[in-house]
Every structure is written in C-alpha cells, then in structure tokens.
Design a protein around this motif. Structure first.
Motif, PDB file in Angstrom:
ATOM      1  N   UNK A 174       1.586   9.275  -6.119  1.00 43.17           N
ATOM      2  CA  UNK A 174       1.878  10.580  -5.737  1.00 43.17           C
ATOM      3  C   UNK A 174       2.872  11.104  -6.689  1.00 43.17           C
ATOM      4  N   UNK A 175       4.080  10.411  -7.081  1.00 43.89           N
ATOM      5  CA  UNK A 175       5.284  10.692  -7.728  1.00 43.89           C
ATOM      6  C   UNK A 175       4.841  10.904  -9.303  1.00 43.89           C
ATOM      7  N   UNK A 176       4.070   9.855  -9.775  1.00 40.08           N
ATOM      8  CA  UNK A 176       3.465   9.832 -11.045  1.00 40.08           C
ATOM      9  C   UNK A 176       2.622  11.052 -11.421  1.00 40.08           C
ATOM     10  N   UNK A 177       1.920  11.406 -10.372  1.00 42.48           N
ATOM     11  CA  UNK A 177       0.819  12.553 -10.774  1.00 42.48           C
ATOM     12  C   UNK A 177       1.157  13.875  -9.987  1.00 42.48           C
ATOM     13  N   UNK A 178       2.000  14.168  -9.344  1.00 39.22           N
ATOM     14  CA  UNK A 178       2.424  15.264  -8.516  1.00 39.22           C
ATOM     15  C   UNK A 178       2.880  16.419 -10.139  1.00 39.22           C
ATOM     16  N   UNK A 179       3.437  16.002 -11.012  1.00 39.77           N
ATOM     17  CA  UNK A 179       3.431  17.261 -12.125  1.00 39.77           C
ATOM     18  C   UNK A 179       2.468  17.646 -12.660  1.00 39.77           C
ATOM     19  N   UNK A 180       1.365  16.671 -12.660  1.00 39.52           N
ATOM     20  CA  UNK A 180       0.290  17.346 -13.291  1.00 39.52           C
ATOM     21  C   UNK A 180      -0.656  18.351 -12.321  1.00 39.52           C
ATOM     22  N   UNK A 181      -0.361  18.381 -11.068  1.00 38.93           N
ATOM     23  CA  UNK A 181      -1.065  19.224 -10.184  1.00 38.93           C
ATOM     24  C   UNK A 181      -1.086  20.645 -10.808  1.00 38.93           C
ATOM     25  N   UNK A 182      -0.063  21.066 -11.423  1.00 45.06           N
ATOM     26  CA  UNK A 182      -0.182  22.533 -11.871  1.00 45.06           C
ATOM     27  C   UNK A 182      -0.758  22.617 -13.122  1.00 45.06           C
ATOM     28  N   UNK A 183      -0.693  21.618 -13.943  1.00 46.10           N
ATOM     29  CA  UNK A 183      -1.385  21.619 -15.080  1.00 46.10           C
ATOM     30  C   UNK A 183      -2.948  21.416 -14.927  1.00 46.10           C
ATOM     31  N   UNK A 184      -3.382  20.675 -14.138  1.00 47.07           N
ATOM     32  CA  UNK A 184      -4.815  20.501 -13.837  1.00 47.07           C
ATOM     33  C   UNK A 184      -5.404  21.436 -12.917  1.00 47.07           C
ATOM     34  N   UNK A 185      -4.627  22.270 -12.031  1.00 49.41           N
ATOM     35  CA  UNK A 185      -4.970  23.185 -11.096  1.00 49.41           C
ATOM     36  C   UNK A 185      -5.522  22.536  -9.932  1.00 49.41           C
ATOM     37  N   UNK A 186      -5.257  21.198  -9.564  1.00 51.70           N
ATOM     38  CA  UNK A 186      -5.634  20.461  -8.297  1.00 51.70           C
ATOM     39  C   UNK A 186      -5.039  19.241  -8.521  1.00 51.70           C
ATOM     40  N   UNK A 187      -5.229  18.378  -7.393  1.00 53.27           N
ATOM     41  CA  UNK A 187      -4.557  17.204  -7.438  1.00 53.27           C
ATOM     42  C   UNK A 187      -5.560  16.386  -8.336  1.00 53.27           C
ATOM     43  N   UNK A 188      -4.841  15.600  -9.192  1.00 55.91           N
ATOM     44  CA  UNK A 188      -5.461  14.565 -10.230  1.00 55.91           C
ATOM     45  C   UNK A 188      -6.208  13.576  -9.331  1.00 55.91           C
ATOM     46  N   UNK A 189      -7.402  12.951  -9.720  1.00 55.35           N
ATOM     47  CA  UNK A 189      -8.402  12.203  -9.201  1.00 55.35           C
ATOM     48  C   UNK A 189      -7.442  10.608  -8.681  1.00 55.35           C
ATOM     49  N   UNK A 190      -6.645  10.221  -9.441  1.00 61.17           N
ATOM     50  CA  UNK A 190      -5.928   9.200  -9.014  1.00 61.17           C
ATOM     51  C   UNK A 190      -5.157   9.511  -7.353  1.00 61.17           C
ATOM     52  N   UNK A 239       0.755  -1.184  -0.064  1.00 60.42           N
ATOM     53  CA  UNK A 239       0.171   0.226  -0.078  1.00 60.42           C
ATOM     54  C   UNK A 239       0.812   1.296   0.038  1.00 60.42           C
ATOM     55  N   UNK A 240       1.919   1.247   0.761  1.00 59.55           N
ATOM     56  CA  UNK A 240       2.583   2.530   1.065  1.00 59.55           C
ATOM     57  C   UNK A 240       3.492   2.836  -0.397  1.00 59.55           C
ATOM     58  N   UNK A 241       3.938   1.702  -0.815  1.00 56.27           N
ATOM     59  CA  UNK A 241       4.603   1.926  -2.197  1.00 56.27           C
ATOM     60  C   UNK A 241       3.940   2.303  -3.217  1.00 56.27           C
ATOM     61  N   UNK A 242       2.624   1.653  -3.452  1.00 58.55           N
ATOM     62  CA  UNK A 242       1.456   2.016  -4.242  1.00 58.55           C
ATOM     63  C   UNK A 242       1.217   3.593  -4.351  1.00 58.55           C
ATOM     64  N   UNK A 243       1.052   3.813  -2.955  1.00 66.02           N
ATOM     65  CA  UNK A 243       0.269   5.218  -2.941  1.00 66.02           C
ATOM     66  C   UNK A 243       1.632   6.384  -3.130  1.00 66.02           C
ATOM     67  N   UNK A 244       2.889   5.780  -2.956  1.00 68.49           N
ATOM     68  CA  UNK A 244       4.231   6.866  -3.258  1.00 68.49           C
ATOM     69  C   UNK A 244       4.383   6.812  -4.708  1.00 68.49           C
ATOM     70  N   UNK A 245       4.131   5.924  -5.707  1.00 63.88           N
ATOM     71  CA  UNK A 245       4.165   5.634  -6.983  1.00 63.88           C
ATOM     72  C   UNK A 245       2.982   6.725  -7.571  1.00 63.88           C
TER      73      UNK A 245
END
Length: 144
Positions: free
Chosen positions: A17-33, A9-15
């Motif tokens: 987070x790391x994969x989607x963090x760059x999209x926060x600025x593009x989307x304007x909020x945290x992506x749904x995943x 679980x922790x590794x999945x959540x970290x993965x």
C-alpha cells in the motif's frame, strides 16, 4: 531475504500500500499490486521479503520463465538500491530454479520503473490491457 510467513501478511499489505499509493494519481486508479491476494501469495511461497520488511518481491515460476509479479520498496527506502537488490535476487532465484529468463509487466505510466527495468537489461516485448490498465510487458534472458 526470506519467504514471508502468514504472520507477515499485514506488514506485506501495508508495504505494498505504502509503495504503490503515490502511483494512484499517475495511473488514474489503484495499481494492480494493490489488488493482489497476499494471503494466497504467501501461502503459495511466492512472497520474498527483506528481513526488515522494507522490501519484497513476488516471484511466480512459469513454463521456462520466472514472473516477477511485484516488487515493492517502502517509500523511505526508495532510491537507495533496494529495488535493484530485489531484482538481482529474482535473477538468482530464476537461476536456482533452472529458468533461463524473467518476465514482468508494469503500467505504461510508470516511466521511472520502465527505465529501471531497461537499465537492468529487460526489453519490452509488447503492450496489453490488464483490468482496465495499460501494461508494458518486459523480459530478460539470463546468460548461462
């Protein structure tokens, strides 16, 4: 590929987070995943991970279709074909389950993801708002 276990679980959540963090600025909020309950997904047998835990796909069987709920690839592995391999695995799972199609949704601002899905044979089926975000709905019909 294997099903994620509760100890992942922790590794999945970290993965995710790391994969989607760059999209926060593009989307304007945290992506749904980034908002998903991965403990529940893992418990339900929905999270499929690579052996190295550098990629994952969340698959949810529905009536006549397999929902690709999420695809995530560790940033240092992006652009090397792992995302395509995960999507091919999703197709294999749909066939194994006897489902004739796959569907997914992605944020309208994630143009690179939309282009990837289109290159894999997905077609846009509509657009809708989901939790304050604008999503493109896509579907791929499998050949028998």
């Amino acid at each position: 590929m294997r099903l994620a276990e509760p100890t992942d679980k922790a590794a999945v959540e970290r993965l995710v987070h790391d994969a989607y963090s760059p999209w926060i600025e593009v989307v304007g909020m945290r992506p749904l995943p980034m908002e998903a309950d991965y403990g529940a997904f893992i418990a339900a047998g929905r999270v499929h991970v690579t052996d190295a835990l550098d990629g994952l796909v969340v698959l949810v069987p529905e009536d006549g279709v397999l929902l690709v709920e999420n695809v995530a690839v560790r940033p240092d592995r992006q652009g090397k074909g792992l995302g395509r391999a995960l999507m091919a695995y999703a197709e294999e799972e749909a066939r194994r389950l006897g489902l004739p199609a796959l569907r997914l949704y992605t944020n309208t601002r994630m143009a690179a993801n939309i282009a990837l899905y289109e290159s894999l044979g997905y077609v846009e089926t509509g657009r809708m708002g989901i939790d304050g975000r604008s999503a493109v709905m896509m579907r791929k019909q499998l050949t028998p």
